[in-house]
Every structure is written in structure tokens, then in C-alpha cells.
Scaffold this active site. Structure first.
Site, PDB file in Angstrom:
ATOM      1  N   PHE A   1       0.849  -1.189   0.000  1.00 10.69           N
ATOM      2  CA  PHE A   1       0.000   0.000   0.000  1.00 10.69           C
ATOM      3  C   PHE A   1       0.891   1.247   0.000  1.00 10.69           C
ATOM      4  O   PHE A   1       2.090   1.164   0.256  1.00 10.69           O
ATOM      5  CB  PHE A   1      -0.886   0.031   1.245  1.00 10.69           C
ATOM      6  CG  PHE A   1      -1.883  -1.088   1.329  1.00 10.69           C
ATOM      7  CD1 PHE A   1      -3.055  -1.055   0.587  1.00 10.69           C
ATOM      8  CD2 PHE A   1      -1.661  -2.170   2.166  1.00 10.69           C
ATOM      9  CE1 PHE A   1      -3.983  -2.078   0.673  1.00 10.69           C
ATOM     10  CE2 PHE A   1      -2.578  -3.204   2.260  1.00 10.69           C
ATOM     11  CZ  PHE A   1      -3.744  -3.152   1.515  1.00 10.69           C
TER      12      PHE A   1
ATOM     13  N   ASP B   1       9.409  -2.516 -11.879  1.00  7.74           N
ATOM     14  CA  ASP B   1       8.506  -3.299 -11.040  1.00  7.74           C
ATOM     15  C   ASP B   1       9.027  -4.716 -10.845  1.00  7.74           C
ATOM     16  O   ASP B   1       9.049  -5.248  -9.729  1.00  7.74           O
ATOM     17  CB  ASP B   1       7.121  -3.368 -11.692  1.00  7.74           C
ATOM     18  CG  ASP B   1       6.154  -2.344 -11.132  1.00  7.74           C
ATOM     19  OD1 ASP B   1       6.135  -2.157  -9.907  1.00  7.74           O
ATOM     20  OD2 ASP B   1       5.407  -1.742 -11.910  1.00  7.74           O
TER      21      ASP B   1
END
Length: 405
Positions: free
Chosen positions: A95, A167
């Protein structure tokens, strides 16, 4: 190899799920905690690719995980999550900084639940600092890290890499940090707080280039180069060159050998020059020399002379590549009646590709069995499902109903 290690992943998008998938492939029991409407990667896919309703984005990074759907904003959902955490070796989340804490799972709370827990977070720019609350995404990290500037040139402009490499590398670094923390816990009995970020991942990808840039006292003028040259810091011929029917790359090789391989007087004239200083002229002459031949002709000439080279493949060439086929780089998987290719785990262990144990196509596909493992009685499970604090896949529920009847 990680059999017996329990990981609870509160991750979405790519960096976190990729990291969890590496651990799952190595045998860890990874429970993917999803919102009751599914993780973000179920609801979005690049090029709008969905395989019988399942996102290609989801399929690329959620292999070998079990899925449970939990509403973390409900008291009952938080209690289920606390039970999962209490029995875990590792908890992962990605998050934005502070969100997991607001849900009731800050460092102190996690330590109270499980004192020896390994708690791993992945973010865009780190948990603290002036960029901590900014959105974190691969393209943004490519830009801020300088990667785009050096992939491009001042003349052509910044150029992004054609895949989400930051990523993916970030996921690998996250998994690496967790593995190190697991070793520490085995040795010292201590948990560890592991933090990974996209910006650090993007910088790590450029270690060689950055060290050379700063140690060499360079300025951005050094980025200007002939279009064929791959990087600013390699000497020619390191780059991409045309053939009459495609392109090839030429890496490190002896000047005389390359000139002889191509029977090029233009290249023979440059034997012995500093190929970094004269890189642009060298690259132009090499491009003229390679353009006279087809890729197959270049292959024969380069191989005969021991030149380091490769053809440039496109994605539709890869499935037929003999080496990739031999290495089992791709795996055929049936998704709701349709066969597709997934990319396998990158490493081999004792010569074997890690097995595909799970592919949770449904949100909460394993909710019931996970709740059972956590000690919930059948009536408690029904109450949780009825309250929508947790969700289970309809297919699983239908199967349970059929079995009961």
C-alpha cells in the site's frame, strides 16, 4: 525449498505480487489477501488482455498463491487477518506508506500479534522522505531515476524501456530481502523489517552506468551518440545494426576480427583507434557494412569469426526459439478451457522448473480452506461469509453445495 514457510501477502499491482510469486514458486505457502471485489490486477490489464475473463496482468504475477477475500475495513475482517498474521513467517504489503498502519497493522501492532514476524513493505519512493506519499509506478521510477534519459539521447529525447522492468526487478529485490531475513531468523531468532522501493530498484538497475558517470566526472553531453550505439559508456560497436532483412546486435569484439568478418575496408581503417573516442564514426561504418547482408549471412560470418552477436527477436519469435524451449522458459496453462503461455520462474533448482501448484482464478478461491486451517468452525465461516467480511468464490461454493447434496 521454502516448504513450511508461511507468507501472507497484502499486495497488489506488480512489484509486491511479483516478489510474493518468487517466494511461492520456491515452495512457500503464500496466501494472497484480496479486497472482496478483488485485487487491482484482476480489474486491469495491459492492452485490455483478458483470458476468459481473467486479467493477463493478474496471471503474470499471481502463480502458486492461494486467495482469500477479506474486507479489512470491517472488525471481523481485521480479526481474520490477525489470525493469518499470527501464524505467518512473513507479511508483505505494498500500500502507499501509512495505509496499512491506518488499517490497524502498524509495526507495533504486528509485533504484538507475532513478535518474530518478518514484515516486508514495497513502495514507490520509500516509507519516508519528500516523495513518500507520491504515487509510485514503473514509468515514474524510470523517469526519476534517470533511466529514460540514458536509454534515449539528447537528440532523440528520453526513451522508456518497453516493459515494466523496474517493477519486476523491485519484486526480485523484495524477495531477496525476505530470504535474507528468513536466514537471519533461523540464525538469531529475530524478525526483520524489510523495505523495498521502485526508485531504489530503478537505481540498482543502473549501478554500472551510475558509478562510471560520477567517477568519470561526466556531464550529460556524454549521452549524445550515434543512434546505433546502445549505451553512453560502452565503446563501439556495442549496439544495434541493420541487416538487409532485419537487425542484429554486436557486443564486445576485436576490431580486426570484426573487419575481417564483414570484409570491410572502412572498418579496417579504424583498427587500433580508441573505439570510445571514435565511437560514432565506428558505429556509422559498421552500420554500412552490416546493411549489405541478410541476418542469416551475418550469422554465418560472425559465428565463423567468433564475433559476439545476436539476432533481434520479436515476441512472436520467442516460442520457436530453441534455447528458450530447451530451458522451459514458458509454461502452457489452461485457463477456463483456453491454453495460454505463462512465463516460468526464472531459476532452476536441481535442474527443475518449480511446479505450478495453484492458480487462483477466482477471488477467494481458497477462503474456506484457509479459514478451516485458522480454526474457524463451519458456523463461524457461514457467519463471516454472510456478513461479507470475507468472500469465497462462487465456483468453490457451488462445488461444496453439490458435494453436500
Amino acid at each position: 525449498m521454502l516448504s513450511g514457510i508461511k507468507v501472507v501477502s497484502f499486495c497488489h499491482f506488480l512489484q509486491g505480487p511479483a516478489g510474493a510469486q518468487y517466494l511461492a514458486d520456491m515452495g512457500a505457502d503464500v496466501v494472497k489477501v484480496e479486497p472482496i471485489d478483488g485485487a487491482h490486477e484482476r480489474r486491469w490489464s495491459g492492452a485490455d488482455v483478458y483470458v476468459e475473463g481473467v486479467s493477463g496482468f493478474y496471471l503474470c504475477a499471481n502463480r502458486n498463491k492461494r486467495s482469500i477475500g477479506i474486507d479489512l475495513k470491517t472488525t471481523e475482517g481485521k480479526q481474520v487477518a490477525r489470525r493469518l498474521i499470527a501464524g505467518a513467517d512473513v507479511v508483505m504489503e505494498n500500500f502507499r506508506p501509512g495505509v496499512f498502519a491506518k488499517l490497524g497493522f502498524d509495526d507495533d501492532a504486528l509485533r504484538d500479534i507475532n513478535p518474530n514476524l518478518i514484515f516486508a513493505s514495497a513502495s514507490g519512493f520509500g516509507a519516508t522522505g519528500p516523495m513518500a506519499t507520491k504515487p509510485g509506478q514503473d514509468l515514474l521510477a524510470q523517469a526519476r531515476s534517470g533511466l529514460m534519459s540514458v536509454t534515449g539521447t539528447p537528440e532523440r529525447g528520453p526513451t522508456p524501456v518497453g516493459a515494466a522492468i523496474v517493477d519486476q526487478h523491485g519484486g526480485a529485490l523484495l524477495a531477496m530481502g525476505i530470504l535474507g531475513a528468513l536466514v537471519r531468523r533461523l540464525r538469531d531468532g529475530k524478525g526483520t523489517r524489510v523495505e523495498a522501493s521502485l526508485i531504489n530498484s530503478a537505481i540498482d538497475l543502473q549501478g554500472e552506468a551510475l558509478v562510471n558517470y560520477f567517477a568519470g566526472g561526466m556531464t550529460r553531453d556524454v549521452l549524445s551518440r550515434e543512434a546505433n550505439l546502445a549505451t553512453w559508456f560502452h565503446a563501439a560497436p556495442y549496439g544495434v545494426y541493420p541487416a538487409s532483412d532485419g537487425h542484429v546486435v554486436v557486443s564486445l569484439c576485436d576490431s580486426f576480427v570484426l573487419a575481417e568478418a564483414l570484409d570491410s575496408d572502412g572498418l579496417r581503417e579504424l583498427v587500433g583507434v580508441d573505439r570510445y573516442v571514435e565511437r560514432d564514426d565506428y558505429a556509422r561504418r559498421l552500420a554500412s557494412a552490416t546493411a549489405r547482408f541478410a541476418v542469416a549471412e551475418l550469422a554465418e560470418r560472425f559465428d565463423r569469426h567468433g564475433v559476439w552477436w545476436a539476432p533481434i527477436n520479436y515476441y512472436d519469435d520467442l516460442l520457436a526459439d530453441a534455447q528458450l524451449s530447451h530451458a522451459q522458459v514458458f509454461r502452457q496453462v489452461n485457463v477456463r478451457g483456453r491454453t495460454i503461455h505463462l512465463v516460468n520462474h526464472p531459476n532452476r533448482y536441481d535442474g527443475e522448473v518449480p511446479a505450478l501448484r495453484y492458480l487462483a482464478l477466482e477471488i477467494g478461491e481458497h477462503t474456506r480452506e484457509i479459514l478451516d486451517e485458522l480454526g474457524y468452525a463451519d458456523d463461524e465461516v457461514q457467519r463471516l461469509l454472510a456478513s461479507t467480511a470475507v468472500v469465497a468464490s462462487r465456483e468453490k461454493d457451488d462445488a461444496v453445495a453439490r458435494k453436500a447434496s
